[in-house]
Design a protein around this motif. Structure first.
Motif, PDB file in Angstrom:
ATOM      1  N   LEU A   1      -7.581  -2.166  -3.480  1.00  0.00           N
ATOM      2  CA  LEU A   1      -8.255  -1.257  -4.404  1.00  0.00           C
ATOM      3  C   LEU A   1      -9.362  -1.957  -5.188  1.00  0.00           C
ATOM      4  O   LEU A   1     -10.324  -1.312  -5.603  1.00  0.00           O
ATOM      5  CB  LEU A   1      -7.239  -0.646  -5.366  1.00  0.00           C
ATOM      6  CG  LEU A   1      -6.235   0.328  -4.734  1.00  0.00           C
ATOM      7  CD1 LEU A   1      -5.360   0.942  -5.812  1.00  0.00           C
ATOM      8  CD2 LEU A   1      -6.951   1.425  -3.940  1.00  0.00           C
ATOM      9  N   ALA A   2      -9.222  -3.259  -5.386  1.00  0.00           N
ATOM     10  CA  ALA A   2     -10.270  -4.002  -6.083  1.00  0.00           C
ATOM     11  C   ALA A   2     -11.534  -4.081  -5.232  1.00  0.00           C
ATOM     12  O   ALA A   2     -12.655  -4.131  -5.751  1.00  0.00           O
ATOM     13  CB  ALA A   2      -9.789  -5.410  -6.425  1.00  0.00           C
ATOM     14  N   ASP A   3     -11.374  -4.092  -3.904  1.00  0.00           N
ATOM     15  CA  ASP A   3     -12.499  -4.207  -2.979  1.00  0.00           C
ATOM     16  C   ASP A   3     -12.994  -2.864  -2.470  1.00  0.00           C
ATOM     17  O   ASP A   3     -14.088  -2.761  -1.920  1.00  0.00           O
ATOM     18  CB  ASP A   3     -12.096  -5.052  -1.764  1.00  0.00           C
ATOM     19  CG  ASP A   3     -12.219  -6.538  -2.041  1.00  0.00           C
ATOM     20  OD1 ASP A   3     -12.822  -6.897  -3.059  1.00  0.00           O
ATOM     21  OD2 ASP A   3     -11.697  -7.330  -1.246  1.00  0.00           O
ATOM     22  N   SER A   4     -12.158  -1.824  -2.592  1.00  0.00           N
ATOM     23  CA  SER A   4     -12.468  -0.569  -1.938  1.00  0.00           C
ATOM     24  C   SER A   4     -12.046   0.606  -2.820  1.00  0.00           C
ATOM     25  O   SER A   4     -11.727   0.443  -3.988  1.00  0.00           O
ATOM     26  CB  SER A   4     -11.746  -0.513  -0.578  1.00  0.00           C
ATOM     27  OG  SER A   4     -12.208   0.569   0.192  1.00  0.00           O
ATOM     28  N   ASN A   5     -12.058   1.801  -2.244  1.00  0.00           N
ATOM     29  CA  ASN A   5     -11.572   3.008  -2.931  1.00  0.00           C
ATOM     30  C   ASN A   5     -11.124   3.997  -1.862  1.00  0.00           C
ATOM     31  O   ASN A   5     -11.299   3.762  -0.657  1.00  0.00           O
ATOM     32  CB  ASN A   5     -12.649   3.613  -3.831  1.00  0.00           C
ATOM     33  CG  ASN A   5     -13.941   3.916  -3.087  1.00  0.00           C
ATOM     34  OD1 ASN A   5     -13.924   4.607  -2.062  1.00  0.00           O
ATOM     35  ND2 ASN A   5     -15.063   3.395  -3.577  1.00  0.00           N
ATOM     36  N   LEU A   6     -10.527   5.109  -2.305  1.00  0.00           N
ATOM     37  CA  LEU A   6      -9.959   6.060  -1.362  1.00  0.00           C
ATOM     38  C   LEU A   6     -11.005   6.624  -0.409  1.00  0.00           C
ATOM     39  O   LEU A   6     -10.748   6.771   0.792  1.00  0.00           O
ATOM     40  CB  LEU A   6      -9.271   7.199  -2.128  1.00  0.00           C
ATOM     41  CG  LEU A   6      -8.565   8.257  -1.273  1.00  0.00           C
ATOM     42  CD1 LEU A   6      -7.476   7.617  -0.422  1.00  0.00           C
ATOM     43  CD2 LEU A   6      -7.992   9.350  -2.151  1.00  0.00           C
ATOM     44  N   TYR A   7     -12.193   6.909  -0.915  1.00  0.00           N
ATOM     45  CA  TYR A   7     -13.256   7.457  -0.064  1.00  0.00           C
ATOM     46  C   TYR A   7     -13.643   6.464   1.027  1.00  0.00           C
ATOM     47  O   TYR A   7     -13.779   6.835   2.200  1.00  0.00           O
ATOM     48  CB  TYR A   7     -14.475   7.811  -0.908  1.00  0.00           C
ATOM     49  CG  TYR A   7     -15.666   8.265  -0.107  1.00  0.00           C
ATOM     50  CD1 TYR A   7     -15.710   9.539   0.458  1.00  0.00           C
ATOM     51  CD2 TYR A   7     -16.743   7.399   0.117  1.00  0.00           C
ATOM     52  CE1 TYR A   7     -16.794   9.948   1.217  1.00  0.00           C
ATOM     53  CE2 TYR A   7     -17.828   7.795   0.874  1.00  0.00           C
ATOM     54  CZ  TYR A   7     -17.853   9.070   1.418  1.00  0.00           C
ATOM     55  OH  TYR A   7     -18.926   9.473   2.174  1.00  0.00           O
ATOM     56  N   ARG A   8     -13.813   5.212   0.648  1.00  0.00           N
ATOM     57  CA  ARG A   8     -14.167   4.187   1.635  1.00  0.00           C
ATOM     58  C   ARG A   8     -13.061   3.991   2.652  1.00  0.00           C
ATOM     59  O   ARG A   8     -13.316   3.825   3.856  1.00  0.00           O
ATOM     60  CB  ARG A   8     -14.473   2.865   0.929  1.00  0.00           C
ATOM     61  CG  ARG A   8     -15.791   2.854   0.183  1.00  0.00           C
ATOM     62  CD  ARG A   8     -16.056   1.505  -0.430  1.00  0.00           C
ATOM     63  NE  ARG A   8     -16.009   0.427   0.565  1.00  0.00           N
ATOM     64  CZ  ARG A   8     -16.401  -0.814   0.330  1.00  0.00           C
ATOM     65  NH1 ARG A   8     -16.859  -1.151  -0.867  1.00  0.00           N
ATOM     66  NH2 ARG A   8     -16.339  -1.717   1.266  1.00  0.00           N
ATOM     67  N   ILE A   9     -11.813   3.983   2.191  1.00  0.00           N
ATOM     68  CA  ILE A   9     -10.689   3.802   3.107  1.00  0.00           C
ATOM     69  C   ILE A   9     -10.633   4.927   4.130  1.00  0.00           C
ATOM     70  O   ILE A   9     -10.461   4.690   5.331  1.00  0.00           O
ATOM     71  CB  ILE A   9      -9.364   3.709   2.318  1.00  0.00           C
ATOM     72  CG1 ILE A   9      -9.339   2.428   1.476  1.00  0.00           C
ATOM     73  CG2 ILE A   9      -8.168   3.745   3.262  1.00  0.00           C
ATOM     74  CD1 ILE A   9      -8.190   2.355   0.494  1.00  0.00           C
TER      75      ILE A   9
ATOM     76  N   TYR B   1      -2.059  -4.412  -2.044  1.00  0.00           N
ATOM     77  CA  TYR B   1      -2.568  -3.102  -2.481  1.00  0.00           C
ATOM     78  C   TYR B   1      -3.555  -3.266  -3.626  1.00  0.00           C
ATOM     79  O   TYR B   1      -4.607  -2.622  -3.656  1.00  0.00           O
ATOM     80  CB  TYR B   1      -1.395  -2.214  -2.896  1.00  0.00           C
ATOM     81  CG  TYR B   1      -1.800  -0.821  -3.304  1.00  0.00           C
ATOM     82  CD1 TYR B   1      -2.329   0.083  -2.387  1.00  0.00           C
ATOM     83  CD2 TYR B   1      -1.661  -0.399  -4.629  1.00  0.00           C
ATOM     84  CE1 TYR B   1      -2.703   1.367  -2.763  1.00  0.00           C
ATOM     85  CE2 TYR B   1      -2.031   0.888  -5.012  1.00  0.00           C
ATOM     86  CZ  TYR B   1      -2.545   1.755  -4.076  1.00  0.00           C
ATOM     87  OH  TYR B   1      -2.916   3.021  -4.452  1.00  0.00           O
ATOM     88  N   ARG B   2      -3.246  -4.148  -4.556  1.00  0.00           N
ATOM     89  CA  ARG B   2      -4.132  -4.391  -5.696  1.00  0.00           C
ATOM     90  C   ARG B   2      -5.471  -4.961  -5.238  1.00  0.00           C
ATOM     91  O   ARG B   2      -6.533  -4.549  -5.708  1.00  0.00           O
ATOM     92  CB  ARG B   2      -3.453  -5.348  -6.682  1.00  0.00           C
ATOM     93  CG  ARG B   2      -4.264  -5.590  -7.957  1.00  0.00           C
ATOM     94  CD  ARG B   2      -3.493  -6.438  -8.954  1.00  0.00           C
ATOM     95  NE  ARG B   2      -3.191  -7.757  -8.458  1.00  0.00           N
ATOM     96  CZ  ARG B   2      -1.987  -8.165  -8.098  1.00  0.00           C
ATOM     97  NH1 ARG B   2      -0.954  -7.353  -8.156  1.00  0.00           N
ATOM     98  NH2 ARG B   2      -1.792  -9.396  -7.644  1.00  0.00           N
TER      99      ARG B   2
END
Length: 213
Positions: free
Chosen positions: A83-91, A79-80
């Motif tokens: 989030l380091a590579d992406s964000n909620l919008y991208r997901i 999970y860490r």
């Protein structure tokens, strides 16, 4: 080849090619490779194919669920890293695009769009939006499916939307070669993962926590 063969061959091929260097990557990468190895068979054209498509959706969901459960229970860091590579919008964006492509693919004849280089590129791009670090695992798993299906007798429209299909016509999708590939995929995956030092350390730690060591 059958779905279970693609499942294990996809995993084995990605692990050998990419050699993951940490526990979070081997777990997330294995899940991505498994999904990539089977997802193209969600295309359908007959009632039998629809049943197979349902099995593929279940297999892909189980692979994703296993990764989520492992992360939730053991907090290995997936999970860490996500989030380091992406964000909620991208997901959300990548997941929606992935689902829409799969819905389109399910409505296409077997071994057409979902068995094409175009689908490989588009779906891998969606995974890249969601979780860039595991994209190579998904891509290799998917590519392994397209390659070994070329061995079968049924033609594969790998250059869709071109109508011409290709096949090496070397073996049956349910015969001896299929069975040997599945066994090889299982053995390579199990042996490779079980011999990784950080996997052995994590296994020992888990046994200690459970009081079994």
């Amino acid at each position: 080849m059958l779905g279970r063969t693609h499942f294990f061959v996809g995993i084995a091929t990605a692990l050998i090619a990419l050699r993951p260097e940490s526990l979070p990557v081997v777990v997330a990468g294995t899940g991505a490779a498994a999904i990539g190895g089977v997802i193209s068979d969600i295309d359908s054209g007959t009632s039998t194919a629809h049943k197979e498509a349902d099995k593929i959706v279940v297999a892909a969901s189980l692979a994703l669920g296993a990764v989520i459960i492992i992360e939730y229970n053991f907090h290995i860091g997936i999970y860490r890293r996500l989030l380091a590579d992406s964000n909620l919008y991208r997901i959300m964006t990548g997941s929606l695009a992935f689902i829409l492509l799969c819905v389109f693919g399910m409505r296409q004849p077997h071994r057409s769009f979902m068995h094409s280089l175009l689908a490989l590129f588009l779906l891998s791009s969606c995974v890249g939006i969601i979780f860039p670090e595991v994209t190579p695992y998904f891509t290799i798993g998917y590519a392994s499916h397209l390659i070994i299906d070329l061995l079968n007798r049924k033609r594969e429209k790998i250059f869709w939307p071109m109508k011409k299909g290709y096949s090496f016509n070397l073996c049956s999708s349910k015969g001896y070669v299929n069975k040997m590939m599945m066994i090889a995929g299982i053995l390579i995956s199990v042996i490779y993962i079980s011999t990784l030092p950080y996997v052995q350390e994590a296994y020992a730690a888990m046994l200690a926590v459970l009081g079994l060591n």
